[in-house]
Structures are given as C-alpha cells and as structure tokens.
Design a protein around this motif. Structure first.
Motif, mmCIF file in Angstrom:
data_model
loop_
_atom_site.group_PDB
_atom_site.id
_atom_site.type_symbol
_atom_site.label_atom_id
_atom_site.label_comp_id
_atom_site.label_asym_id
_atom_site.label_seq_id
_atom_site.Cartn_x
_atom_site.Cartn_y
_atom_site.Cartn_z
ATOM 1 N N MET A 1 0.973 -3.004 -7.553
ATOM 2 C CA MET A 1 0.497 -3.016 -6.286
ATOM 3 C C MET A 1 1.522 -3.842 -5.340
ATOM 4 O O MET A 1 1.758 -3.218 -4.142
ATOM 5 C CB MET A 1 -0.886 -3.505 -6.200
ATOM 6 N N ALA A 2 1.748 -4.837 -5.591
ATOM 7 C CA ALA A 2 2.616 -5.790 -5.011
ATOM 8 C C ALA A 2 3.964 -5.064 -4.540
ATOM 9 O O ALA A 2 4.434 -4.855 -3.297
ATOM 10 C CB ALA A 2 2.747 -7.135 -5.508
ATOM 11 N N GLU A 3 4.727 -4.496 -5.366
ATOM 12 C CA GLU A 3 5.879 -3.699 -5.386
ATOM 13 C C GLU A 3 5.642 -2.306 -4.460
ATOM 14 O O GLU A 3 6.586 -2.285 -3.637
ATOM 15 C CB GLU A 3 6.159 -3.358 -6.782
ATOM 16 N N GLY A 4 4.473 -1.610 -4.670
ATOM 17 C CA GLY A 4 4.400 -0.775 -3.965
ATOM 18 C C GLY A 4 4.283 -0.989 -2.331
ATOM 19 O O GLY A 4 4.722 -0.275 -1.433
ATOM 20 N N LEU A 5 3.390 -1.832 -2.110
ATOM 21 C CA LEU A 5 3.234 -2.508 -0.744
ATOM 22 C C LEU A 5 4.500 -2.868 -0.013
ATOM 23 O O LEU A 5 4.412 -2.493 0.994
ATOM 24 C CB LEU A 5 2.179 -3.552 -0.676
ATOM 25 N N ALA A 6 5.305 -3.696 -0.964
ATOM 26 C CA ALA A 6 6.405 -4.199 -0.353
ATOM 27 C C ALA A 6 7.399 -3.077 0.244
ATOM 28 O O ALA A 6 8.020 -3.011 0.937
ATOM 29 C CB ALA A 6 7.175 -5.068 -1.387
ATOM 30 N N GLN A 7 7.412 -1.996 -0.827
ATOM 31 C CA GLN A 7 8.416 -0.734 -0.722
ATOM 32 C C GLN A 7 8.120 -0.074 0.594
ATOM 33 O O GLN A 7 8.643 0.326 1.572
ATOM 34 C CB GLN A 7 8.371 0.152 -1.846
ATOM 35 N N ALA A 8 6.573 0.198 0.785
ATOM 36 C CA ALA A 8 6.068 0.813 2.026
ATOM 37 C C ALA A 8 6.374 -0.017 3.463
ATOM 38 O O ALA A 8 6.852 0.658 4.290
ATOM 39 C CB ALA A 8 4.712 0.915 1.877
ATOM 40 N N ALA A 9 6.114 -1.212 3.141
ATOM 41 C CA ALA A 9 6.792 -2.137 4.412
ATOM 42 C C ALA A 9 8.022 -2.223 4.561
ATOM 43 O O ALA A 9 8.570 -2.063 5.733
ATOM 44 C CB ALA A 9 6.170 -3.637 3.981
ATOM 45 N N ARG A 10 8.975 -2.270 3.708
ATOM 46 C CA ARG A 10 10.365 -2.032 3.739
ATOM 47 C C ARG A 10 10.870 -0.799 4.476
ATOM 48 O O ARG A 10 11.650 -0.683 5.185
ATOM 49 C CB ARG A 10 11.284 -2.293 2.553
ATOM 50 N N ASP A 13 6.744 2.517 6.402
ATOM 51 C CA ASP A 13 5.504 3.594 6.354
ATOM 52 C C ASP A 13 4.278 3.056 6.476
ATOM 53 O O ASP A 13 3.385 2.758 5.581
ATOM 54 C CB ASP A 13 6.010 4.155 4.747
ATOM 55 N N ALA A 14 3.657 2.963 7.593
ATOM 56 C CA ALA A 14 2.648 2.435 8.102
ATOM 57 C C ALA A 14 1.458 2.954 7.317
ATOM 58 O O ALA A 14 0.513 2.410 6.671
ATOM 59 C CB ALA A 14 2.459 2.492 9.566
ATOM 60 N N ALA A 15 1.549 4.226 7.299
ATOM 61 C CA ALA A 15 0.350 5.041 6.373
ATOM 62 C C ALA A 15 0.203 4.411 5.189
ATOM 63 O O ALA A 15 -0.834 4.358 4.514
ATOM 64 C CB ALA A 15 0.449 6.558 6.572
ATOM 65 N N ALA A 16 1.201 4.467 4.267
ATOM 66 C CA ALA A 16 1.264 4.095 2.863
ATOM 67 C C ALA A 16 0.891 2.567 2.927
ATOM 68 O O ALA A 16 0.234 2.121 1.825
ATOM 69 C CB ALA A 16 2.952 4.122 2.442
ATOM 70 N N VAL A 17 1.198 1.623 3.703
ATOM 71 C CA VAL A 17 1.073 0.469 3.883
ATOM 72 C C VAL A 17 -0.607 0.236 3.810
ATOM 73 O O VAL A 17 -1.256 -0.486 3.101
ATOM 74 C CB VAL A 17 1.492 -0.338 5.073
ATOM 75 N N ALA A 18 -1.114 1.036 4.774
ATOM 76 C CA ALA A 18 -2.393 1.154 4.853
ATOM 77 C C ALA A 18 -3.180 1.498 3.683
ATOM 78 O O ALA A 18 -4.250 1.049 3.231
ATOM 79 C CB ALA A 18 -3.100 2.085 6.141
ATOM 80 N N ARG A 19 -2.674 2.489 2.883
ATOM 81 C CA ARG A 19 -3.261 2.838 1.688
ATOM 82 C C ARG A 19 -3.252 1.871 0.679
ATOM 83 O O ARG A 19 -4.112 1.701 -0.023
ATOM 84 C CB ARG A 19 -2.566 4.166 1.213
ATOM 85 N N TRP A 20 -2.093 1.373 0.642
ATOM 86 C CA TRP A 20 -2.087 -0.129 -0.384
ATOM 87 C C TRP A 20 -3.164 -1.020 -0.135
ATOM 88 O O TRP A 20 -3.592 -1.508 -0.939
ATOM 89 C CB TRP A 20 -0.727 -0.558 -0.358
ATOM 90 N N HIS A 22 -5.879 -0.997 1.659
ATOM 91 C CA HIS A 22 -7.039 -0.378 1.090
ATOM 92 C C HIS A 22 -7.455 -0.353 -0.281
ATOM 93 O O HIS A 22 -8.683 -0.449 -0.737
ATOM 94 C CB HIS A 22 -7.275 1.007 1.785
ATOM 95 N N ALA A 23 -6.369 0.074 -0.867
ATOM 96 C CA ALA A 23 -6.499 0.175 -2.397
ATOM 97 C C ALA A 23 -6.813 -1.286 -3.085
ATOM 98 O O ALA A 23 -6.918 -1.640 -4.453
ATOM 99 C CB ALA A 23 -5.589 0.708 -3.173
ATOM 100 N N GLY A 24 -6.410 -2.537 -2.167
ATOM 101 C CA GLY A 24 -6.694 -3.618 -2.681
ATOM 102 C C GLY A 24 -5.419 -4.780 -2.829
ATOM 103 O O GLY A 24 -5.605 -5.593 -3.486
ATOM 104 N N ALA A 25 -4.340 -4.210 -2.565
ATOM 105 C CA ALA A 25 -2.980 -5.023 -2.515
ATOM 106 C C ALA A 25 -3.213 -6.296 -1.760
ATOM 107 O O ALA A 25 -3.824 -6.323 -0.648
ATOM 108 C CB ALA A 25 -1.797 -4.151 -2.069
ATOM 109 N N GLU A 26 -2.684 -7.217 -2.023
ATOM 110 C CA GLU A 26 -2.618 -8.719 -1.508
ATOM 111 C C GLU A 26 -1.587 -8.581 -0.465
ATOM 112 O O GLU A 26 -0.440 -8.243 -0.576
ATOM 113 C CB GLU A 26 -2.554 -9.915 -2.536
ATOM 114 N N VAL A 27 -1.975 -8.758 0.893
ATOM 115 C CA VAL A 27 -1.147 -8.471 1.873
ATOM 116 C C VAL A 27 0.016 -9.282 1.834
ATOM 117 O O VAL A 27 1.285 -9.150 2.390
ATOM 118 C CB VAL A 27 -1.797 -8.782 3.174
ATOM 119 N N ASP A 28 0.175 -10.732 1.345
ATOM 120 C CA ASP A 28 1.337 -11.598 1.231
ATOM 121 C C ASP A 28 1.666 -11.856 -0.023
ATOM 122 O O ASP A 28 2.378 -12.806 -0.319
ATOM 123 C CB ASP A 28 0.806 -13.132 1.934
ATOM 124 N N ALA A 29 1.435 -10.805 -1.020
ATOM 125 C CA ALA A 29 1.854 -10.951 -2.529
ATOM 126 C C ALA A 29 3.386 -10.551 -2.422
ATOM 127 O O ALA A 29 3.969 -10.020 -1.267
ATOM 128 C CB ALA A 29 1.305 -9.786 -3.288
#
Length: 199
Positions: A1-10, A13-20, A22-29
């Motif tokens: 999850m941390a890797e997916g959120l980081a990739q979306a942020a990089r 992709d705001a929509a993907a960030v929101a999905r991650w 919502h799925a429970g990814a830790e925002v500061d991981a």
C-alpha cells in the motif's frame, strides 16, 4: 500500500491517491526509498495531490528530500513551486529555519537558481517570512550578494531587506573570486550604496 500511494503521489494522480487513502494506506508511510507521498508530490509540484494529502492528515513539517534533510516547504521553495508553497503555508508550515540543517525557505527560494524564484519569495514574505532571517550566518540579501544575483538583490531591497556592510563585502569578495562576473557584482554594490550602505 505504501508503495502504491507513493507512486500515485509522485505521478500526481489525485484519483489514485484518494483510492489508496480510502483503502487504508497510511498517509505518511515511507516507500522503499524512504520518502513519503507528500515529499514526492511536493518535489514534483503536484498541487492537487499535495492539497489532498494534507487534507488527509499528512504532516507539513515532516522530513523531506532525498536524504531527509529538508522539509516540504523547503523542497517546494527550492524548486519554485509557488502554488505548493502557498498550500503548505495555509496548512501551517512554518517559515523559519527548519529541517536537520536549519534551512530557511526564503533563502532557498532566493538563491537556489541564478534568478531565484521571485514569485515564491514574494509569497513567503506575504505569509510572514522574515526577510532578514539568517541561514549559515547570512541573510537572504547577503547570500544573493555573495552569488552575484542582481535581480534578486534588487527585489529583496525593494521588499524591505536591510542593507548591510556584510552584503557589500560579500559582493566585493565575489567580484574578486569571479572577475568574469565583476559587472554583476558592481551592480549589487551600486544598489547597496543607493540603499544607504557606505564604504
């Protein structure tokens, strides 16, 4: 999850960030390179993603940069991401010395590239940054004098920077070190004289 959120942020992709999120990814991981989503989004200048991460609870004062030596505000200021700087300031990011190396965002915005980032400098000052803040024994004006940054020196003086004898000596020393740029340094000396600094 941390890797997916980081990739979306990089990627911004705001929509993907929101999905991650919502799925429970830790925002500061942190991801496998030790960087957080906010760090990566700020570095890339993705305004909407930065706003979304901050709204989800990302810490605007966290470590940032490749070596964790900066903060998000320092990183945004260095790269001239003015809109991101504004978002971080609105989220409560401080304007004074910060990070492991006590960087001052205003100094970074003024000096990291030859012309500086004039809009970022102006925004930081509108949000209460100290125009005479000291970083490594020099004010922003003294740093620009040392680097021969004519345009930024003029901007800082116009915005109320205190002209100092140290700025004058930095400009003179720069002219001696870099004779090919002596004309630039002479213009800074002239501006400091006009602002009231005497030899």
């Amino acid at each position: 999850m941390a890797e997916g959120l980081a990739q979306a942020a990089r990627d911004g992709d705001a929509a993907a960030v929101a999905r991650w999120l919502h799925a429970g990814a830790e925002v500061d991981a942190v991801n496998t390179t030790g960087r957080t989503p906010l760090d990566l989004a700020v570095y890339a200048g993705h305004t909407e993603t930065v706003r979304l991460l901050l709204a989800a609870g990302a810490d605007p004062r966290q470590r940032a940069g490749e070596y964790g030596e900066l903060t998000p505000l320092c990183l945004a200021a260095m790269h001239g991401h003015t809109a991101v700087v504004g978002i971080l300031l609105d989220a409560g990011a401080p304007t004074g010395a910060q990070g492991r190396l006590n960087h001052v965002p205003l100094v970074l915005a003024a000096t990291v590239v030859e012309q500086g980032h004039p809009q970022t400098v102006a925004l930081l000052l509108r949000h209460g940054a100290d125009i005479n803040a000291v970083m490594k024994d020099k004010t922003p004006l003294e740093w620009t004098a040392a680097f021969g940054q004519v345009q930024m020196a003029h901007q800082l003086l116009a915005l109320g920077a205190t002209p100092t004898a140290k700025a004058l000596s930095e400009a003179r020393a720069g002219a001696e070190r870099f004779p090919e740029a002596a004309q630039k340094y002479a213009l800074i000396v002239d501006a400091l004289h006009a602002a009231g600094i005497q030899d």
